[in-house]
Design an enzyme around this catalytic site. Structure first.
Site, mmCIF file in Angstrom:
data_model
loop_
_atom_site.group_PDB
_atom_site.id
_atom_site.type_symbol
_atom_site.label_atom_id
_atom_site.label_comp_id
_atom_site.label_asym_id
_atom_site.label_seq_id
_atom_site.Cartn_x
_atom_site.Cartn_y
_atom_site.Cartn_z
ATOM 1 N N SER A 147 0.840 -1.185 0.000
ATOM 2 C CA SER A 147 0.000 0.000 0.000
ATOM 3 C C SER A 147 0.877 1.237 0.000
ATOM 4 O O SER A 147 1.992 1.214 0.548
ATOM 5 C CB SER A 147 -0.877 0.009 1.258
ATOM 6 O OG SER A 147 -1.502 1.274 1.420
ATOM 7 N N TYR A 160 -2.141 -1.633 9.979
ATOM 8 C CA TYR A 160 -2.240 -2.078 8.583
ATOM 9 C C TYR A 160 -0.948 -1.778 7.821
ATOM 10 O O TYR A 160 -0.371 -2.646 7.154
ATOM 11 C CB TYR A 160 -3.432 -1.368 7.927
ATOM 12 C CG TYR A 160 -3.575 -1.590 6.441
ATOM 13 C CD1 TYR A 160 -4.181 -2.736 5.943
ATOM 14 C CD2 TYR A 160 -3.108 -0.638 5.525
ATOM 15 C CE1 TYR A 160 -4.322 -2.944 4.579
ATOM 16 C CE2 TYR A 160 -3.250 -0.834 4.165
ATOM 17 C CZ TYR A 160 -3.852 -1.989 3.694
ATOM 18 O OH TYR A 160 -3.983 -2.180 2.348
#
Length: 255
Positions: A147, A160
């Site tokens: 990400s 995350y």
């Protein structure tokens, strides 16, 4: 490994969002698909139908990528499908895509949140890849999804993003250790995109959408097609010499 003219990709989380988009992008390039879905069988069947409509073969299996104990049974299902559908012992491309989003300030992130993210995004990726090693063809490829949040920091994504940072390091180690088998391993790191990921916030919340567009050099939020196409392109033979890289596909967020 029998007839290797057709490439086969195994994509986790292929029933929706980026996974489905990637499956379709690969199918358009002549690649057959083995996909996994977590719980929505109807979405999985829609994905299979969409791939078949593009003239490719597709099968889908239920898999919780955070449950390592279930992996050996899954691998034997994959082997059976390879034999029965393709008369092959292995597949060519592994795309570790399945994931969930948890948005919580660092101070409020629970141990349960942390463990769920770790099991799916790091432990699951590590051990699923390990268990599939005998089934990945020599000369194949692995793409791990990270990400943009592993590079830039937006409050609320500490756990995350930490898992994604770990996956980026793991990618380099896999590239080194699988190099003798001719397997290239790369990370694709999407920026914010309009899918139902994390409750569809980027897609459905105008304020968030406008903010993302404002910090992106290309002036808009990403679409699934922006990412699926990039992954399919990365897996083409023209990109065979790209290895151990983190490729951000974000339209230039926070540059």
């Amino acid at each position: 490994m029998g007839n290797n003219s057709t490439k086969i990709a195994l994509i986790t989380g292929a029933s929706r969002g980026l996974g489905r988009n990637t499956a379709a992008a690969l199918a358009r390039k002549g690649v057959d698909i083995i996909g996994t879905y977590h719980s929505n069988k109807a979405e999985a069947e829609e994905t299979v139908a969409a791939i078949k409509a593009l003239g490719r073969k597709a099968v889908m299996f239920q898999l919780d990528t955070g449950n390592v104990a279930s992996f050996p049974a899954f691998v034997s299902e994959v082997r059976k499908a390879l034999k029965s559908v393709w008369s092959r012992d292995g597949f060519d491309y592994l795309i570790n895509n399945a994931g969930i989003g948890v948005h919580a300030p660092f101070a409020e992130t629970t141990e349960d949140d942390f463990d769920r993210l770790m099991n799916i995004h790091l432990k699951g990726v590590f051990f699923l890849t390990q268990k599939l090693l005998p089934v990945i063809a020599d000369g194949g490829r692995i793409v791990n999804l990270s990400s943009g949040l592993a590079r830039f920091s937006l409050p609320g994504y500490s756990a995350y993003a930490a898992m994604k940072g770990a996956v980026e390091v793991l990618t380099r180690y896999l590239a080194k250790e699988l190099g003798p088998r001719g397997i290239a391993v790369n990370t694709v790191a999407p920026g914010a995109i309009e899918t139902d990921f994390g409750g569809g916030t980027v897609r459905d919340n105008k304020q968030v959408n406008d903010f993302v567009a404002s910090v992106t050099a290309l002036g808009r939020v990403g679409q699934p097609d922006d990412i699926g196409g990039a992954i399919a392109n990365l897996l083409s033979d023209d990109n065979r010499w790209i290895n151990a890289q983190r490729i951000e596909v974000s339209g230039g967020m926070f540059v």
